[in-house]
Design a protein around this motif. Structure first.
Motif, PDB file in Angstrom:
ATOM      1  N   ALA A  44     -19.045  -5.147  16.485  1.00 43.44           N
ATOM      2  CA  ALA A  44     -20.339  -4.759  17.287  1.00 43.44           C
ATOM      3  C   ALA A  44     -21.402  -5.715  16.810  1.00 43.44           C
ATOM      4  CB  ALA A  44     -20.806  -3.221  16.776  1.00 43.44           C
ATOM      5  N   PRO A  45     -21.821  -6.180  15.832  1.00 38.27           N
ATOM      6  CA  PRO A  45     -22.947  -7.183  15.761  1.00 38.27           C
ATOM      7  C   PRO A  45     -22.745  -8.312  16.697  1.00 38.27           C
ATOM      8  CG  PRO A  45     -22.127  -6.382  13.468  1.00 38.27           C
ATOM      9  CD  PRO A  45     -21.151  -5.848  14.523  1.00 38.27           C
ATOM     10  N   ARG A  46     -21.489  -9.116  16.490  1.00 39.76           N
ATOM     11  CA  ARG A  46     -21.354 -10.287  17.491  1.00 39.76           C
ATOM     12  C   ARG A  46     -21.315  -9.986  18.932  1.00 39.76           C
ATOM     13  NH1 ARG A  46     -16.608 -13.648  14.034  1.00 39.76           N
ATOM     14  NH2 ARG A  46     -17.966 -14.699  12.627  1.00 39.76           N
ATOM     15  N   VAL A  47     -20.872  -8.855  19.170  1.00 37.88           N
ATOM     16  CA  VAL A  47     -20.698  -8.390  20.710  1.00 37.88           C
ATOM     17  C   VAL A  47     -22.181  -8.221  21.131  1.00 37.88           C
ATOM     18  CG1 VAL A  47     -19.997  -6.497  22.346  1.00 37.88           C
ATOM     19  CG2 VAL A  47     -18.666  -7.494  20.680  1.00 37.88           C
ATOM     20  N   THR A  48     -23.079  -7.549  20.323  1.00 37.03           N
ATOM     21  CA  THR A  48     -24.344  -7.190  20.532  1.00 37.03           C
ATOM     22  C   THR A  48     -25.024  -8.694  20.695  1.00 37.03           C
ATOM     23  OG1 THR A  48     -24.230  -5.072  19.322  1.00 37.03           O
ATOM     24  CG2 THR A  48     -26.230  -5.912  20.009  1.00 37.03           C
ATOM     25  N   ALA A  49     -24.755  -9.526  19.883  1.00 34.83           N
ATOM     26  CA  ALA A  49     -25.457 -10.845  19.933  1.00 34.83           C
ATOM     27  C   ALA A  49     -25.103 -11.512  21.286  1.00 34.83           C
ATOM     28  CB  ALA A  49     -25.289 -11.866  18.759  1.00 34.83           C
ATOM     29  N   LYS A  50     -23.966 -11.578  21.480  1.00 39.95           N
ATOM     30  CA  LYS A  50     -23.473 -12.220  22.944  1.00 39.95           C
ATOM     31  C   LYS A  50     -24.078 -11.499  24.070  1.00 39.95           C
ATOM     32  CE  LYS A  50     -19.836 -14.633  24.765  1.00 39.95           C
ATOM     33  NZ  LYS A  50     -19.345 -16.036  24.259  1.00 39.95           N
ATOM     34  N   LEU A  51     -24.224 -10.375  24.133  1.00 41.89           N
ATOM     35  CA  LEU A  51     -24.664  -9.428  25.242  1.00 41.89           C
ATOM     36  C   LEU A  51     -26.181  -9.689  25.292  1.00 41.89           C
ATOM     37  CD1 LEU A  51     -23.179  -5.969  24.948  1.00 41.89           C
ATOM     38  CD2 LEU A  51     -22.624  -7.379  26.819  1.00 41.89           C
ATOM     39  N   ARG A  52     -26.956  -9.848  24.250  1.00 43.75           N
ATOM     40  CA  ARG A  52     -28.311 -10.237  24.183  1.00 43.75           C
ATOM     41  C   ARG A  52     -28.682 -11.587  24.816  1.00 43.75           C
ATOM     42  NH1 ARG A  52     -30.350  -7.506  18.549  1.00 43.75           N
ATOM     43  NH2 ARG A  52     -30.453  -5.480  19.534  1.00 43.75           N
ATOM     44  N   ARG A  53     -27.536 -12.634  24.122  1.00 42.73           N
ATOM     45  CA  ARG A  53     -27.681 -13.872  24.811  1.00 42.73           C
ATOM     46  C   ARG A  53     -27.480 -13.964  26.369  1.00 42.73           C
ATOM     47  NH1 ARG A  53     -24.959 -15.333  20.178  1.00 42.73           N
ATOM     48  NH2 ARG A  53     -22.872 -15.548  21.172  1.00 42.73           N
ATOM     49  N   GLY A  54     -26.633 -13.095  26.871  1.00 48.41           N
ATOM     50  CA  GLY A  54     -26.480 -13.065  28.148  1.00 48.41           C
ATOM     51  C   GLY A  54     -27.641 -12.291  28.981  1.00 48.41           C
ATOM     52  N   GLY A  55     -28.697 -12.035  28.411  1.00 44.88           N
ATOM     53  CA  GLY A  55     -29.716 -11.552  29.127  1.00 44.88           C
ATOM     54  C   GLY A  55     -29.899  -9.990  29.074  1.00 44.88           C
ATOM     55  N   ARG A  56     -28.902  -9.138  28.406  1.00 49.99           N
ATOM     56  CA  ARG A  56     -28.956  -7.843  28.456  1.00 49.99           C
ATOM     57  C   ARG A  56     -29.958  -7.075  27.239  1.00 49.99           C
ATOM     58  NH1 ARG A  56     -25.862  -3.179  30.299  1.00 49.99           N
ATOM     59  NH2 ARG A  56     -24.552  -3.824  31.695  1.00 49.99           N
ATOM     60  N   ARG A  57     -30.685  -6.323  27.321  1.00 53.51           N
ATOM     61  CA  ARG A  57     -31.256  -5.746  26.352  1.00 53.51           C
ATOM     62  C   ARG A  57     -30.683  -4.523  25.926  1.00 53.51           C
ATOM     63  NH1 ARG A  57     -37.274  -4.467  27.613  1.00 53.51           N
ATOM     64  NH2 ARG A  57     -37.167  -4.085  25.303  1.00 53.51           N
ATOM     65  N   ASN A  70     -29.060  -2.287  22.249  1.00 48.44           N
ATOM     66  CA  ASN A  70     -29.047  -1.812  20.748  1.00 48.44           C
ATOM     67  C   ASN A  70     -27.847  -1.961  19.894  1.00 48.44           C
ATOM     68  OD1 ASN A  70     -29.487  -0.841  18.258  1.00 48.44           O
ATOM     69  ND2 ASN A  70     -30.631   1.060  19.001  1.00 48.44           N
ATOM     70  N   ARG A  71     -27.691  -2.478  18.851  1.00 49.48           N
ATOM     71  CA  ARG A  71     -26.375  -2.454  18.211  1.00 49.48           C
ATOM     72  C   ARG A  71     -25.634  -1.197  18.201  1.00 49.48           C
ATOM     73  NH1 ARG A  71     -25.165  -1.236  13.277  1.00 49.48           N
ATOM     74  NH2 ARG A  71     -27.449  -1.484  12.585  1.00 49.48           N
ATOM     75  N   LYS A  72     -26.439  -0.324  17.961  1.00 48.69           N
ATOM     76  CA  LYS A  72     -25.693   1.220  17.630  1.00 48.69           C
ATOM     77  C   LYS A  72     -25.255   1.782  18.894  1.00 48.69           C
ATOM     78  CE  LYS A  72     -28.902   2.646  13.670  1.00 48.69           C
ATOM     79  NZ  LYS A  72     -29.986   3.356  13.635  1.00 48.69           N
ATOM     80  N   LYS A  73     -25.835   1.493  20.167  1.00 45.13           N
ATOM     81  CA  LYS A  73     -25.230   1.679  21.355  1.00 45.13           C
ATOM     82  C   LYS A  73     -23.712   1.004  21.452  1.00 45.13           C
ATOM     83  CE  LYS A  73     -26.023   2.580  26.089  1.00 45.13           C
ATOM     84  NZ  LYS A  73     -27.001   2.805  27.085  1.00 45.13           N
ATOM     85  N   VAL A  74     -23.648  -0.386  21.242  1.00 43.29           N
ATOM     86  CA  VAL A  74     -22.598  -0.923  21.248  1.00 43.29           C
ATOM     87  C   VAL A  74     -21.315  -0.513  20.441  1.00 43.29           C
ATOM     88  CG1 VAL A  74     -21.416  -3.277  20.818  1.00 43.29           C
ATOM     89  CG2 VAL A  74     -23.487  -2.970  22.225  1.00 43.29           C
ATOM     90  N   GLU A  75     -22.096  -0.064  18.909  1.00 43.22           N
ATOM     91  CA  GLU A  75     -21.099   0.510  18.061  1.00 43.22           C
ATOM     92  C   GLU A  75     -20.401   1.829  18.598  1.00 43.22           C
ATOM     93  OE1 GLU A  75     -23.075   1.195  14.452  1.00 43.22           O
ATOM     94  OE2 GLU A  75     -23.076  -1.060  13.707  1.00 43.22           O
ATOM     95  N   ARG A  76     -21.214   2.604  19.150  1.00 41.58           N
ATOM     96  CA  ARG A  76     -20.892   3.851  19.584  1.00 41.58           C
ATOM     97  C   ARG A  76     -19.601   3.689  20.890  1.00 41.58           C
ATOM     98  NH1 ARG A  76     -22.233   6.482  23.859  1.00 41.58           N
ATOM     99  NH2 ARG A  76     -24.177   5.554  24.203  1.00 41.58           N
TER     100      ARG A  76
END
Length: 119
Positions: free
Chosen positions: A52-65, A67-73
């Motif tokens: 989840a942390p790396r996936v969240t970082a990749k999504l944020r780099r792609g311009g998506r706002r 939260n890590r907890k949402k990705v975890e869920r």
């Protein structure tokens, strides 16, 4: 409708609030399904290694706002898990040539008074 609400002991206004919220829930579910597709793609591109942390970082780099907890869920609900590829390393090695410590107590741990046998 009022008979059904009385039978279920629910206020009519609560029923109509629930009824009005259904389309918003369906839109939210569709958005989460789309996000899950992106998460699956990122996870597959990393050969299953990203959590989840790396996936969240990749999504944020792609311009998506997001939260890590949402990705975890979302990952937990859809059974997407990251893996650890590293092997455990033991950094300390026992000296096989060293003599064992002498048994000064003789495996007898009873003492006549406190503080006479300290181990």
């Amino acid at each position: 409708m009022s008979l059904l609400c009385r039978a279920l002991k629910v206020a009519r206004s609560a029923y109509y609030v629930w009824l009005a919220a259904r389309p918003a829930a369906e839109v939210r579910q569709a958005a989460e399904d789309e996000l899950a597709g992106e998460i699956r793609q990122i996870h597959a591109d990393s050969r299953g290694a990203y959590g989840a942390p790396r996936v969240t970082a990749k999504l944020r780099r792609g311009g998506r706002r997001i939260n890590r907890k949402k990705v975890e869920r979302i990952m937990r609900e859809r059974d997407i898990r990251g893996i650890t590829r590293r092997k455990r390393r033991s950094l300390t090695k026992a000296d096989t040539k060293a003599a064992p410590s002498p048994d000064l107590v003789g495996r007898d741990f009873t003492a006549a008074e406190p503080g006479t046998k300290l181990v």
